[in-house]
Design an enzyme around this catalytic site. Structure first.
Site, short mmCIF file in Angstrom:
data_model
loop_
_atom_site.label_atom_id
_atom_site.label_comp_id
_atom_site.label_asym_id
_atom_site.label_seq_id
_atom_site.Cartn_x
_atom_site.Cartn_y
_atom_site.Cartn_z
N ARG A 121 51.01 41.36 63.67
CA ARG A 121 49.56 41.33 63.58
C ARG A 121 48.78 41.99 62.61
NH1 ARG A 121 50.02 40.34 69.26
NH2 ARG A 121 50.03 38.05 69.78
N LYS A 143 43.01 38.64 48.25
CA LYS A 143 43.50 37.46 48.61
C LYS A 143 45.03 37.49 48.44
CE LYS A 143 39.88 34.44 46.82
NZ LYS A 143 39.56 33.28 45.93
N GLU A 185 43.00 36.38 31.93
CA GLU A 185 42.25 36.77 33.11
C GLU A 185 41.25 37.97 32.53
OE1 GLU A 185 41.88 35.62 35.79
OE2 GLU A 185 44.11 34.37 36.56
N LYS A 227 35.58 42.92 38.71
CA LYS A 227 36.22 42.19 40.14
C LYS A 227 35.73 42.78 41.42
CE LYS A 227 39.82 39.76 42.26
NZ LYS A 227 41.12 39.09 42.10
N GLU A 237 34.38 34.98 49.92
CA GLU A 237 33.86 33.94 49.29
C GLU A 237 33.12 32.77 49.96
OE1 GLU A 237 36.22 30.80 46.37
OE2 GLU A 237 36.98 32.64 46.48
N ARG A 242 31.67 35.03 44.77
CA ARG A 242 33.07 35.42 44.75
C ARG A 242 33.74 34.39 43.81
NH1 ARG A 242 37.77 38.59 47.85
NH2 ARG A 242 39.43 37.94 46.15
N ASN A 246 36.96 32.19 40.06
CA ASN A 246 37.77 30.85 40.04
C ASN A 246 37.68 30.29 38.79
OD1 ASN A 246 38.97 31.61 42.59
ND2 ASN A 246 37.27 30.36 43.69
N HIS A 249 40.32 28.04 37.06
CA HIS A 249 41.43 27.77 38.16
C HIS A 249 41.44 26.24 38.81
CE1 HIS A 249 41.53 32.25 37.72
NE2 HIS A 249 42.42 32.29 38.55
N HIS A 253 44.85 25.21 38.10
CA HIS A 253 45.78 24.73 39.24
C HIS A 253 46.62 23.32 39.16
CE1 HIS A 253 44.30 28.08 42.01
NE2 HIS A 253 45.20 28.79 41.10
N HIS A 267 50.86 31.07 35.30
CA HIS A 267 49.71 30.86 35.64
C HIS A 267 48.47 31.25 34.86
CE1 HIS A 267 46.22 31.08 38.66
NE2 HIS A 267 46.05 32.34 38.28
#
Length: 375
Positions: A121, A143, A185, A227, A237, A242, A246, A249, A253, A267
């Site tokens: 957990r 993330k 990036e 960032k 987000e 935030r 992206n 992206h 993606h 990527h």
């Protein structure tokens, strides 16, 4: 050297950017090795380069180190590798008081962070990123995720690291293609809300890619600071703030999905093409000037990066690419927010984009040639 902080209340943590930090790693991570043993996750390539000296340093400091090696490549961000990793952690008797260390690029950071967030957990973890992309982006912000057959990063959590240790010198072992992919990036932060930084990238991009110490450290520190500021304002987000991270992206993606999430299109390369597409689509809607898109495309092309669908090896039509977008985790109520630009340094979230129009735009982009690069 620079020490930055992400201000998230009890989840706040420091990011240290220091050339040569890996040579002093035992001291830097001492607060998380008090139990006298450490659990490390890396991939086969990174471990070959860096693990022997890290293990030797920790042994000299009286710290026991155990390593789990994951096959290199994006394909390891999977259910099966997550299961192998968790089985190993449990076999090692991981406890909630343990800290797990991620040594590698974005794949390792995402996979390790996700495992740390769910085993027992939740355990603490520390990021030691070894690619430019991970240093300026994925190691910071919390993330974590794996990929599935439905798409990229669709299963994951928000789980902040306790510390991020960035050593620009480790990039010396990075293949030049990976270095260029990470640089996309870096450019992203200029396009989001810092036009002067994009100007700096145009003037200094070649030096960054050549790993000039001062230029590389400035690029990393500026990117991480940007960032950190954005994540501090919108950790999960839930606002549009935030979401600005992206940029590139949503298009990117879809390109990655079309090319199989692998070596055909990295990527960072997909994000670079995605940013150019976002600018060209913004220009098509009259939001910015075409010359803004041309300027960014020229800079990335000068850095030997793909900037068109043809460059990226994407032959799918617009409808097929939009179908990939429909699996995007940001879909809500049948609509998908897009990151568009009013100009370089002026990105915003658009909630009124019709996917049929995007499909038509992408069909048009198959006829666009790469620009003549200038740097």
């Amino acid at each position: 050297m620079a020490r930055l902080n992400i201000a998230l209340g009890q989840r706040s943590y420091d990011i240290l950017v220091e050339a040569g930090a890996l040579a002093q790693i035992a001291g830097h991570i001492a607060p998380w090795t008090r139990r006298g043993r450490t659990l490390w996750i890396s991939d086969s390539h990174v471990a070959a380069h860096h693990w022997p000296r890290i293990e030797a340093q920790l042994a000299s400091a009286g710290v026991e180190a155990h390593l789990h090696i994951v096959p290199a490549g994006e394909a390891s961000k999977s259910w099966s590798e997550l299961a192998h990793l968790i089985d190993w952690l449990l076999a090692m008797g991981v406890e909630r008081s343990d800290t797990i260390f991620a040594l590698g690029g974005g794949m390792i950071g995402d996979l390790t962070g996700f495992a740390a967030s769910i085993v027992k957990r939740g355990c603490d973890f520390v990021q030691v990123p070894t690619t430019l992309l991970a240093q300026v982006d994925s190691s910071v912000g919390g993330k974590t995720a794996i990929n599935t057959t439905a798409g990229k990063n669709l299963v994951g959590t928000f789980h902040q690291p306790k510390f991020v240790l960035i050593d620009p010198q480790v990039l010396g072992t990075l293949p030049s293609r990976e270095m260029r992919a990470g640089y996309a990036e870096v450019v992203k932060y200029g396009l989001i809300d810092d036009a002067p930084f994009f100007d700096w990238c145009e003037a200094n991009g070649r030096a960054v890619l050549a790993q000039d110490c001062a230029s590389l450290e400035h690029a990393i520190v500026t990117s991480v600071a940007a960032k950190a500021r954005i994540v501090g304002e919108d950790e999960r987000e839930t606002k549009d703030r935030r979401a600005l991270l992206n940029l590139g992206h949503t298009f990117g993606h879809a390109l990655e999905a079309d090319t199989g999430f692998g070596e055909r299109l990295l990527h960072g390369e997909a994000v670079g093409v995605g940013m150019v597409l976002a600018l060209r689509y913004s220009a098509r809607r009259g939001l910015c000037e075409t010359r803004d898109a041309d300027r960014v495309a020229a800079h990335l092309a000068a850095c030997a990066m793909p900037v068109t669908l043809a460059d990226a090896g994407v032959t799918a039509d617009g409808n097929a690419l939009v179908d990939h977008m429909r699996h995007d985790k940001k879909m809500s109520g049948g609509t998908l927010p897009f990151l568009l630009l009013r100009g370089i340094g002026s990105t915003f979230v658009a909630h009124d984009v019709e996917l049929d129009d995007v499909a038509q735009f992408l069909d048009e982009q198959h006829r666009v040639a790469a620009p003549a690069p200038s740097l």
